[in-house]
Structures are given as structure tokens and as C-alpha cells.
Design a protein around this motif. Structure first.
Motif, PDB file in Angstrom:
ATOM      1  N   THR A  90     -14.185   8.655   2.594  1.00  0.00           N
ATOM      2  CA  THR A  90     -15.057   8.681   1.430  1.00  0.00           C
ATOM      3  C   THR A  90     -14.599   7.690   0.374  1.00  0.00           C
ATOM      4  O   THR A  90     -13.403   7.411   0.244  1.00  0.00           O
ATOM      5  CB  THR A  90     -15.107  10.086   0.807  1.00  0.00           C
ATOM      6  N   ALA A  91     -15.553   7.169  -0.371  1.00  0.00           N
ATOM      7  CA  ALA A  91     -15.218   6.234  -1.446  1.00  0.00           C
ATOM      8  C   ALA A  91     -14.381   6.915  -2.516  1.00  0.00           C
ATOM      9  O   ALA A  91     -13.517   6.290  -3.148  1.00  0.00           O
ATOM     10  CB  ALA A  91     -16.505   5.672  -2.053  1.00  0.00           C
ATOM     11  N   ALA A  92     -14.601   8.220  -2.711  1.00  0.00           N
ATOM     12  CA  ALA A  92     -13.857   8.952  -3.733  1.00  0.00           C
ATOM     13  C   ALA A  92     -12.386   9.107  -3.396  1.00  0.00           C
ATOM     14  O   ALA A  92     -11.561   9.359  -4.292  1.00  0.00           O
ATOM     15  CB  ALA A  92     -14.487  10.336  -3.930  1.00  0.00           C
ATOM     16  N   SER A  93     -12.025   8.947  -2.113  1.00  0.00           N
ATOM     17  CA  SER A  93     -10.624   9.124  -1.710  1.00  0.00           C
ATOM     18  C   SER A  93      -9.875   7.799  -1.605  1.00  0.00           C
ATOM     19  O   SER A  93      -8.762   7.760  -1.093  1.00  0.00           O
ATOM     20  CB  SER A  93     -10.557   9.867  -0.367  1.00  0.00           C
ATOM     21  N   ALA A  94     -10.478   6.719  -2.087  1.00  0.00           N
ATOM     22  CA  ALA A  94      -9.815   5.414  -2.052  1.00  0.00           C
ATOM     23  C   ALA A  94      -9.046   5.173  -3.347  1.00  0.00           C
ATOM     24  O   ALA A  94      -9.367   5.725  -4.395  1.00  0.00           O
ATOM     25  CB  ALA A  94     -10.839   4.304  -1.835  1.00  0.00           C
ATOM     26  N   VAL A  95      -8.016   4.333  -3.251  1.00  0.00           N
ATOM     27  CA  VAL A  95      -7.181   3.980  -4.399  1.00  0.00           C
ATOM     28  C   VAL A  95      -7.166   2.461  -4.526  1.00  0.00           C
ATOM     29  O   VAL A  95      -7.110   1.746  -3.518  1.00  0.00           O
ATOM     30  CB  VAL A  95      -5.740   4.521  -4.208  1.00  0.00           C
ATOM     31  N   ARG A  96      -7.202   1.986  -5.743  1.00  0.00           N
ATOM     32  CA  ARG A  96      -7.154   0.537  -5.969  1.00  0.00           C
ATOM     33  C   ARG A  96      -5.727   0.037  -5.767  1.00  0.00           C
ATOM     34  O   ARG A  96      -4.790   0.484  -6.429  1.00  0.00           O
ATOM     35  CB  ARG A  96      -7.622   0.231  -7.388  1.00  0.00           C
ATOM     36  N   LEU A 155      -9.371  -2.161  -2.508  1.00  0.00           N
ATOM     37  CA  LEU A 155      -9.395  -0.736  -2.236  1.00  0.00           C
ATOM     38  C   LEU A 155      -8.538  -0.382  -1.013  1.00  0.00           C
ATOM     39  O   LEU A 155      -8.599  -1.065   0.005  1.00  0.00           O
ATOM     40  CB  LEU A 155     -10.829  -0.269  -1.993  1.00  0.00           C
ATOM     41  N   VAL A 156      -7.760   0.684  -1.149  1.00  0.00           N
ATOM     42  CA  VAL A 156      -6.955   1.205  -0.051  1.00  0.00           C
ATOM     43  C   VAL A 156      -7.527   2.566   0.312  1.00  0.00           C
ATOM     44  O   VAL A 156      -7.693   3.440  -0.549  1.00  0.00           O
ATOM     45  CB  VAL A 156      -5.476   1.347  -0.442  1.00  0.00           C
ATOM     46  N   ILE A 176       8.182   6.821   6.162  1.00  0.00           N
ATOM     47  CA  ILE A 176       6.722   6.760   6.061  1.00  0.00           C
ATOM     48  C   ILE A 176       6.300   6.334   4.664  1.00  0.00           C
ATOM     49  O   ILE A 176       5.415   5.481   4.491  1.00  0.00           O
ATOM     50  CB  ILE A 176       6.105   8.127   6.428  1.00  0.00           C
ATOM     51  N   ARG A 177       6.955   6.910   3.671  1.00  0.00           N
ATOM     52  CA  ARG A 177       6.594   6.585   2.287  1.00  0.00           C
ATOM     53  C   ARG A 177       6.828   5.105   1.993  1.00  0.00           C
ATOM     54  O   ARG A 177       5.970   4.434   1.402  1.00  0.00           O
ATOM     55  CB  ARG A 177       7.406   7.454   1.327  1.00  0.00           C
ATOM     56  N   SER A 178       7.983   4.597   2.400  1.00  0.00           N
ATOM     57  CA  SER A 178       8.271   3.185   2.129  1.00  0.00           C
ATOM     58  C   SER A 178       7.363   2.270   2.948  1.00  0.00           C
ATOM     59  O   SER A 178       6.945   1.208   2.485  1.00  0.00           O
ATOM     60  CB  SER A 178       9.736   2.874   2.425  1.00  0.00           C
ATOM     61  N   LEU A 199       0.771  -1.427   1.985  1.00  0.00           N
ATOM     62  CA  LEU A 199      -0.475  -1.284   1.228  1.00  0.00           C
ATOM     63  C   LEU A 199      -0.305  -1.441  -0.285  1.00  0.00           C
ATOM     64  O   LEU A 199      -1.307  -1.577  -0.996  1.00  0.00           O
ATOM     65  CB  LEU A 199      -1.098   0.089   1.528  1.00  0.00           C
ATOM     66  N   GLY A 200       0.926  -1.386  -0.747  1.00  0.00           N
ATOM     67  CA  GLY A 200       1.160  -1.563  -2.177  1.00  0.00           C
ATOM     68  C   GLY A 200       0.710  -0.399  -3.034  1.00  0.00           C
ATOM     69  O   GLY A 200       0.355  -0.579  -4.198  1.00  0.00           O
ATOM     70  N   VAL A 201       0.716   0.818  -2.469  1.00  0.00           N
ATOM     71  CA  VAL A 201       0.299   2.006  -3.218  1.00  0.00           C
ATOM     72  C   VAL A 201       1.360   3.092  -3.097  1.00  0.00           C
ATOM     73  O   VAL A 201       2.205   3.063  -2.198  1.00  0.00           O
ATOM     74  CB  VAL A 201      -1.056   2.549  -2.705  1.00  0.00           C
ATOM     75  N   GLU A 202       1.294   4.057  -4.006  1.00  0.00           N
ATOM     76  CA  GLU A 202       2.233   5.166  -4.004  1.00  0.00           C
ATOM     77  C   GLU A 202       1.760   6.274  -3.072  1.00  0.00           C
ATOM     78  O   GLU A 202       0.558   6.528  -2.946  1.00  0.00           O
ATOM     79  CB  GLU A 202       2.384   5.733  -5.421  1.00  0.00           C
TER      80      GLU A 202
END
Length: 344
Positions: free
Chosen positions: A256-262, A267-268, A317-319, A325-328
Motif C-alpha cells: 500500500t502507498a500508506a505503508s511506504a517511507v520516503r 519511496l521505499v 537485518i537492521r543494518s 535502502l537508507g531508512v530506519e
């Protein structure tokens, strides 16, 4: 040969219905409203959806032609897809019957047919195919293993995943759990058949009846006939061809578009995160991901009783998500038998 003839016959019957012309609806519009459903809006409320008779039939035709390449009259198929106020369950049932296979409709509510009972039905009736969401297929395989059964030794040989976006990496993991061939179908709440898989596994847009665009660029919110869907996708350009040779454009669902992060490069999506996660071989095919305050919250499960440093796995996995992807991301890793508790 019999199956092909059966599908062709239904196809011709449907086309005859379509060429009879519209009948006046109750509102005098000349359009027959054939089917009512509902979809969730971004605020969590529900919105009505209406499909005309013609739209309903054409969606079924495209799905029938796609499943006709996967199923035969000898198949016994479990349909474990949503039914209530959804188009999916009714469409899948009709299409399986059109192909000529036998169908066992169990839904996804788990009230009348919980998963343990379904495992008994699979064994009793030698079910050969499952049509269900990927998360359902993963949990069913996990339950079978916990009960001392081997899903890979069952009679199930075909999995058709619907209702959820799923990366090829995770789909392959689910197929391996069942030792089954996997395929996928993509639809939205308003249009149950948007794209169907070719023999190479790519999802091809049903562009002979749908006009699809992406808001912004090749990756963004899917617009169907100009209407926003709330779904994030990638849409290949018209001049980029799939290896199967089809001229129909390839569509890649991203959630969903609502679950994406910039992210730094755009968009990721949750599917981007999923692909990174399933680069780790020791994980079972379970996956949950939600976005809270701009951060992905990921839950995944270790496969089997292997000795693994869960803290090290979580950090890796976190790193990996951050680097790729450059996201948290906040990551939770549980044992496969603790999955239901971790995600409830």
C-alpha cells in the motif's frame, strides 16, 4: 485438451453476455450494477465498491485464462481467500469451476474451518493446489510442521498467491516449504484481476481492458482508468519487454502507498524491505512489516530449531536495511513456533 475446451466455452458464453448490450439500471443510467463490495480507506473506514456485470465478467475471464495454465480438471483446489464484502472469494470460486477443477472454499476467517481442520481436508481429499495469501500459506506450512507433518510431502503441488504483495524471494521460500510450484495474481479491492503471471513469473497488466498509470514516475501510486487505488507499484515502460515475449506491461506490486517511507532515493516500500530480509537464508517464510512514525517495524522468524544468535541476526537485518535502502528499521526476530504470539 478437455480443460482448454471448457475454458473456451465459458469465455464464449461470457462474451455473448457482454454483447447483449446494457440494461437500464434502477437509476436509469443504463448500467447494471452486478456486485457490491467494500474497501478500507486510509483512515480505517470502509467505502462501497460496485462492479458492473461487464467488469465482473471480464475480470473472471482474465483470471480463468491465467489459472487455466496452472490447473486441470484433475486438480482439487482449496480456496482460502477473503469472501465477506470482497470480490476475491467469489471470483476465485467461479474461475476454478470454469477451469473444471474441484474446489473446497474455506475462506480466511478460521471460524468454521480453522487451519488444523484444513490440514485434515488436504490429507483427506488429496488437495493438489492452494489459492491463498502468501502469509496464509506460510502459517499453514508452519502449523503442519509443528504437528509432526511434512508439508513438502503433501499432495499440494501448486500455490497461487493472492491478496498480498509478496517478493519473489519470499514466494520462493514459501514454495520450498511445500515443494510446490508458485504463482501469483494481483488485484486491488476495486478490481480483483489487475495483473496475471506469465510462465516466467512476471505479473502482466491486463491492459486490453485497463488503463494503468503511476502517479509521479515508474514507481508510485497505481491509477486505474484515472482513479487512485492506494496501491504502490512499479510499472515497466511500454518498450521494456518481459522474457516471455508478451507485449503487456509488467507490474510489480509493492504494497500500500500508506505503508511506504520516503528514502534518500525516493519511496521505499515494505516489499523493498522484504527483499533485503529474505537475503538471510536462515529465516522461515513468515514476514510482518508496519510503518510507525516513519520507521519500518519488521518481524521475522527463524526456521527450525537451529542455534542462532538472535541478537546478531537482528542487528544484521537492521543494518542491511539501512545500507540497502537508507531508512530506519526496528527488527524483531522470533522462533518460528512463537510466530502467532509475536504478531497477534
Amino acid at each position: 485438451m478437455t480443460t482448454t475446451t471448457s475454458i473456451a466455452t465459458h469465455y464464449e458464453q461470457f462474451l455473448q453476455l457482454l454483447t447483449r448490450g446494457p440494461r437500464a439500471g434502477a437509476d436509469g443510467s443504463g448500467t447494471v450494477r452486478a456486485r457490491y463490495g467494500e474497501r478500507a480507506d486510509p483512515s480505517g473506514g470502509s467505502q462501497p465498491i460496485v462492479l458492473t456485470r461487464d467488469e465482473w465478467i471480464l475480470n473472471q475471464i482474465d483470471l480463468a485464462l491465467a489459472l487455466g495454465r496452472l490447473l486441470t480438471e484433475d486438480d482439487v483446489v482449496v480456496s482460502a481467500v477473503p469472501y465477506e464484502l470482497s470480490f476475491t472469494g467469489a471470483e476465485v470460486d467461479r474461475v476454478i469451476e470454469m477451469v473444471g477443477a474441484s474446489v473446497i472454499s474455506v475462506g480466511t476467517s478460521g471460524t468454521i474451518c480453522p487451519m488444523q481442520r484444513l490440514l485434515g481436508l488436504i490429507e483427506q481429499y488429496e488437495v493438489t493446489a492452494l489459492v491463498c495469501p502468501p502469509s496464509f500459506a506460510a502459517e499453514l506450512a508452519s502449523l503442519a510442521s509443528s504437528l509432526g507433518r511434512r508439508p513438502e510431502d503433501s499432495t499440494v503441488r501448486t500455490l497461487v498467491c493472492v491478496g498480498e504483495a509478496c517478493s519473489t524471494e519470499r514466494l520462493d521460500r514459501i514454495g520450498a516449504a511445500w515443494a510446490a510450484k508458485t504463482s501469483a495474481v494481483y488485484g486491488t479491492p476495486s478490481t480483483p484481476t489487475v495483473a496475471v503471471a506469465c510462465d516466467h513469473g512476471a505479473l502482466h497488466l491486463c491492459d486490453h481492458r485497463l488503463r494503468a498509470e503511476v502517479r509521479g514516475a515508474s514507481r508510485g501510486e497505481l491509477l486505474l482508468d484515472g482513479s487512485p487505488t492506494g496501491e504502490l507499484v512499479e510499472l515497466w515502460p511500454a518498450d521494456r519487454r518481459c522474457d516471455c515475449g508478451s507485449a503487456s506491461r509488467v507490474l510489480v506490486p509493492l504494497g500500500t502507498a500508506a505503508s511506504a517511507v520516503r528514502g534518500p532515493d525516493g519511496l521505499v516500500s515494505t516489499l523493498d524491505v522484504e527483499r533485503v530480509v529474505f537475503g538471510h537464508r536462515r529465516l522461515a517464510p513468515h514476514f510482518a512489516c508496519a510503518v510507525r512514525d516513519g520507521t519500518f517495524h519488521v518481524t521475522c522468524a527463524l526456521a527450525g530449531p537451529q542455534a542462532v544468535d538472535e541478537g546478531a541476526m537482528r542487528r544484521a537485518i537492521r543494518s542491511g536495511i539501512g545500507e540497502a535502502l537508507g531508512v530506519e528499521a526496528e527488527v524483531t526476530v522470533v522462533g518460528v513456533h512463537d510466530w502467532s504470539t509475536a504478531t497477534s
